[in-house]
Design a protein around this motif. Sequence first.
Motif, PDB file in Angstrom:
ATOM      1  N   ALA A  77       0.898  -1.089  -0.057  1.00 19.32           N
ATOM      2  CA  ALA A  77       0.027  -0.012  -0.004  1.00 19.32           C
ATOM      3  C   ALA A  77       0.797   1.109   0.060  1.00 19.32           C
ATOM      4  O   ALA A  77       0.404   2.114  -0.413  1.00 19.32           O
ATOM      5  N   GLN A  78       2.038   1.100   0.549  1.00 19.10           N
ATOM      6  CA  GLN A  78       3.085   2.438   0.355  1.00 19.10           C
ATOM      7  C   GLN A  78       3.796   2.503  -0.910  1.00 19.10           C
ATOM      8  O   GLN A  78       4.819   3.163  -0.840  1.00 19.10           O
ATOM      9  N   CYS A  79       3.686   1.605  -2.010  1.00 18.49           N
ATOM     10  CA  CYS A  79       4.371   1.757  -3.029  1.00 18.49           C
ATOM     11  C   CYS A  79       4.699   2.918  -3.733  1.00 18.49           C
ATOM     12  O   CYS A  79       5.613   3.340  -4.062  1.00 18.49           O
ATOM     13  N   ALA A  80       3.523   3.697  -3.871  1.00 19.48           N
ATOM     14  CA  ALA A  80       3.471   5.156  -4.475  1.00 19.48           C
ATOM     15  C   ALA A  80       4.220   5.988  -3.614  1.00 19.48           C
ATOM     16  O   ALA A  80       4.999   6.841  -4.097  1.00 19.48           O
ATOM     17  N   ALA A  81       4.236   5.908  -2.228  1.00 24.61           N
ATOM     18  CA  ALA A  81       4.735   6.814  -1.423  1.00 24.61           C
ATOM     19  C   ALA A  81       6.419   6.705  -1.621  1.00 24.61           C
ATOM     20  O   ALA A  81       7.243   7.598  -1.382  1.00 24.61           O
ATOM     21  N   VAL A  82       6.793   5.375  -1.469  1.00 20.58           N
ATOM     22  CA  VAL A  82       8.217   4.991  -1.638  1.00 20.58           C
ATOM     23  C   VAL A  82       8.725   5.567  -3.087  1.00 20.58           C
ATOM     24  O   VAL A  82       9.724   6.374  -3.041  1.00 20.58           O
ATOM     25  N   GLU A  83       7.979   5.417  -4.198  1.00 22.67           N
ATOM     26  CA  GLU A  83       8.347   5.837  -5.331  1.00 22.67           C
ATOM     27  C   GLU A  83       8.498   7.317  -5.511  1.00 22.67           C
ATOM     28  O   GLU A  83       9.493   8.021  -6.181  1.00 22.67           O
ATOM     29  N   ALA A  84       7.655   8.063  -4.908  1.00 20.68           N
ATOM     30  CA  ALA A  84       7.644   9.497  -4.650  1.00 20.68           C
ATOM     31  C   ALA A  84       9.003   9.835  -3.879  1.00 20.68           C
ATOM     32  O   ALA A  84       9.399  11.185  -4.460  1.00 20.68           O
ATOM     33  N   ALA A 113       5.528  12.495   0.388  1.00 18.26           N
ATOM     34  CA  ALA A 113       4.925  11.391   0.181  1.00 18.26           C
ATOM     35  C   ALA A 113       3.539  11.094   1.026  1.00 18.26           C
ATOM     36  O   ALA A 113       3.186   9.811   1.015  1.00 18.26           O
ATOM     37  N   GLN A 114       3.174  12.157   1.592  1.00 20.02           N
ATOM     38  CA  GLN A 114       1.994  12.009   2.299  1.00 20.02           C
ATOM     39  C   GLN A 114       2.123  10.899   3.418  1.00 20.02           C
ATOM     40  O   GLN A 114       1.055   9.927   3.522  1.00 20.02           O
ATOM     41  N   LEU A 115       3.300  10.968   4.168  1.00 18.02           N
ATOM     42  CA  LEU A 115       3.276   9.974   5.378  1.00 18.02           C
ATOM     43  C   LEU A 115       3.289  10.730   6.704  1.00 18.02           C
ATOM     44  O   LEU A 115       3.330  11.918   6.625  1.00 18.02           O
ATOM     45  N   THR A 116       2.928  10.066   7.586  1.00 20.82           N
ATOM     46  CA  THR A 116       2.701  10.641   8.993  1.00 20.82           C
ATOM     47  C   THR A 116       3.761  10.241  10.125  1.00 20.82           C
ATOM     48  O   THR A 116       3.918   9.128  10.261  1.00 20.82           O
ATOM     49  N   PRO A 117       4.350  11.199  10.320  1.00 24.57           N
ATOM     50  CA  PRO A 117       5.362  11.025  11.467  1.00 24.57           C
ATOM     51  C   PRO A 117       4.643  10.686  12.690  1.00 24.57           C
ATOM     52  O   PRO A 117       3.715  11.471  13.180  1.00 24.57           O
ATOM     53  N   VAL A 118       5.280   9.732  13.605  1.00 21.93           N
ATOM     54  CA  VAL A 118       4.701   9.452  15.007  1.00 21.93           C
ATOM     55  C   VAL A 118       5.980   9.504  15.686  1.00 21.93           C
ATOM     56  O   VAL A 118       7.069   8.827  15.512  1.00 21.93           O
ATOM     57  N   SER A 119       5.647   9.763  17.203  1.00 30.31           N
ATOM     58  CA  SER A 119       6.775   9.707  18.005  1.00 30.31           C
ATOM     59  C   SER A 119       7.541   8.178  18.357  1.00 30.31           C
ATOM     60  O   SER A 119       6.457   7.319  18.316  1.00 30.31           O
ATOM     61  N   SER A 120       8.826   8.095  18.312  1.00 26.84           N
ATOM     62  CA  SER A 120       9.423   6.797  18.731  1.00 26.84           C
ATOM     63  C   SER A 120       9.441   6.756  20.205  1.00 26.84           C
ATOM     64  O   SER A 120       9.141   7.689  20.830  1.00 26.84           O
ATOM     65  N   ARG A 121       9.700   5.469  21.010  1.00 22.87           N
ATOM     66  CA  ARG A 121       9.606   5.105  22.270  1.00 22.87           C
ATOM     67  C   ARG A 121      10.894   5.495  22.872  1.00 22.87           C
ATOM     68  O   ARG A 121      11.102   5.977  24.071  1.00 22.87           O
ATOM     69  N   PHE A 122      11.919   4.954  22.218  1.00 26.86           N
ATOM     70  CA  PHE A 122      13.319   5.100  22.890  1.00 26.86           C
ATOM     71  C   PHE A 122      14.171   6.260  22.112  1.00 26.86           C
ATOM     72  O   PHE A 122      15.456   6.369  22.709  1.00 26.86           O
ATOM     73  N   ILE A 123      13.981   6.486  20.903  1.00 27.15           N
ATOM     74  CA  ILE A 123      15.027   7.562  20.255  1.00 27.15           C
ATOM     75  C   ILE A 123      14.290   8.697  19.647  1.00 27.15           C
ATOM     76  O   ILE A 123      12.967   8.691  19.834  1.00 27.15           O
ATOM     77  N   SER A 124      14.969   9.533  18.983  1.00 23.81           N
ATOM     78  CA  SER A 124      14.468  10.788  18.679  1.00 23.81           C
ATOM     79  C   SER A 124      13.633  11.057  17.313  1.00 23.81           C
ATOM     80  O   SER A 124      12.919  11.471  17.260  1.00 23.81           O
ATOM     81  N   CYS A 131       3.615   2.633   7.853  1.00 19.62           N
ATOM     82  CA  CYS A 131       4.482   1.504   7.543  1.00 19.62           C
ATOM     83  C   CYS A 131       3.967   0.446   8.482  1.00 19.62           C
ATOM     84  O   CYS A 131       4.025   0.470   9.638  1.00 19.62           O
ATOM     85  N   PRO A 132       3.552  -0.894   8.114  1.00 14.93           N
ATOM     86  CA  PRO A 132       3.032  -1.785   9.325  1.00 14.93           C
ATOM     87  C   PRO A 132       4.074  -2.362  10.139  1.00 14.93           C
ATOM     88  O   PRO A 132       3.681  -2.780  11.090  1.00 14.93           O
ATOM     89  N   LEU A 133       5.564  -2.315   9.886  1.00 17.16           N
ATOM     90  CA  LEU A 133       6.383  -2.613  10.722  1.00 17.16           C
ATOM     91  C   LEU A 133       7.514  -1.443  10.957  1.00 17.16           C
ATOM     92  O   LEU A 133       7.802  -0.912   9.746  1.00 17.16           O
ATOM     93  N   GLN A 134       8.105  -1.138  12.097  1.00 18.22           N
ATOM     94  CA  GLN A 134       8.707   0.071  12.265  1.00 18.22           C
ATOM     95  C   GLN A 134       9.744  -0.172  13.542  1.00 18.22           C
ATOM     96  O   GLN A 134       9.389  -0.895  14.521  1.00 18.22           O
ATOM     97  N   LEU A 135      11.049  -0.337  13.087  1.00 23.06           N
ATOM     98  CA  LEU A 135      12.105  -0.732  14.143  1.00 23.06           C
ATOM     99  C   LEU A 135      12.921   0.380  14.492  1.00 23.06           C
ATOM    100  O   LEU A 135      13.547   0.937  13.695  1.00 23.06           O
ATOM    101  N   GLU A 136      12.789   0.712  15.753  1.00 22.43           N
ATOM    102  CA  GLU A 136      13.666   1.794  16.294  1.00 22.43           C
ATOM    103  C   GLU A 136      15.140   1.093  16.812  1.00 22.43           C
ATOM    104  O   GLU A 136      15.301   0.078  17.155  1.00 22.43           O
ATOM    105  N   VAL A 137      16.201   1.711  16.089  1.00 26.81           N
ATOM    106  CA  VAL A 137      17.440   1.074  16.040  1.00 26.81           C
ATOM    107  C   VAL A 137      18.535   2.227  16.721  1.00 26.81           C
ATOM    108  O   VAL A 137      18.446   3.442  16.578  1.00 26.81           O
ATOM    109  N   ARG A 138      19.615   1.508  17.218  1.00 26.66           N
ATOM    110  CA  ARG A 138      20.698   2.407  17.446  1.00 26.66           C
ATOM    111  C   ARG A 138      22.050   2.065  17.069  1.00 26.66           C
ATOM    112  O   ARG A 138      22.144   0.736  16.849  1.00 26.66           O
ATOM    113  N   LEU A 139      22.789   2.997  16.438  1.00 26.87           N
ATOM    114  CA  LEU A 139      24.008   2.313  15.468  1.00 26.87           C
ATOM    115  C   LEU A 139      25.022   1.891  16.534  1.00 26.87           C
ATOM    116  O   LEU A 139      25.557   2.402  17.703  1.00 26.87           O
TER     117      LEU A 139
END
Length: 209
Positions: A77-84, A113-124, A131-139
């Motif tokens: 469902a996010q194919c068009a947003a990715v290509e934008a 891309a008409q996407l919606t930002p939402v706050s993460s739990r552990f990072i900024s 996106c159906p899956l979202q992974l908060e990561v630290r380098l």
Amino acid sequence: MNHRPPISTEIAPSILYFGTPVALISTLSLQGRTNVSPMSSAWALGDRVVLGLAQASQGCENFLQTREAVVNLPGPAQCAAVEALAPTTGRHPVPGHKQAMGYRHEADKFSLAQLTPVSSRFISPPRIAECPLQLEVRLLASYAATMVDGDDPGFVLLEAKVLQVHAHVDIVVPDSQHIDTGRWSPLLYVFRHYFGTGGRLGRNFRAET
């Protein structure tokens, strides 16, 4: 009847995207500006993910400086947003090698891309709600790969630890910690064409065929 193995031939494809999931990497600059980088070079093992990002990209610079990112995994469902987002870069001015490939600067990629930002739990950096899956990561570590040629700055391999996984409720097995693989369909990037787990959905602006 004798079994005859398939016939193969030697080829030299210009790219080796043989079928990997698309990811949208959301990061913040040191000045607090959000960037979203489409990419398709990622793999996971245990609680680690390894990403391959172009060294000249704003997303790579942000990740190396702040050591935080969200690996957002879109579905069909996010194919068009990715290509934008595909022909855009957060770098200004646009690096010469990217100008030659048709990239342009875009400061507000979420709006584009008409996407919606939402706050993460552990990072900024924010997650991408769609996106159906979202992974908060630290380098944890980074490795600069060998330069391909004099005009291309090359790419960086980044090892990160997953701090938190967010998943849309409708792809989670009820009363469990498991993804329902019958309902989750990643967006795949196959030789610069987009696929779900069914037929082709579209093509990247740089696809040759």
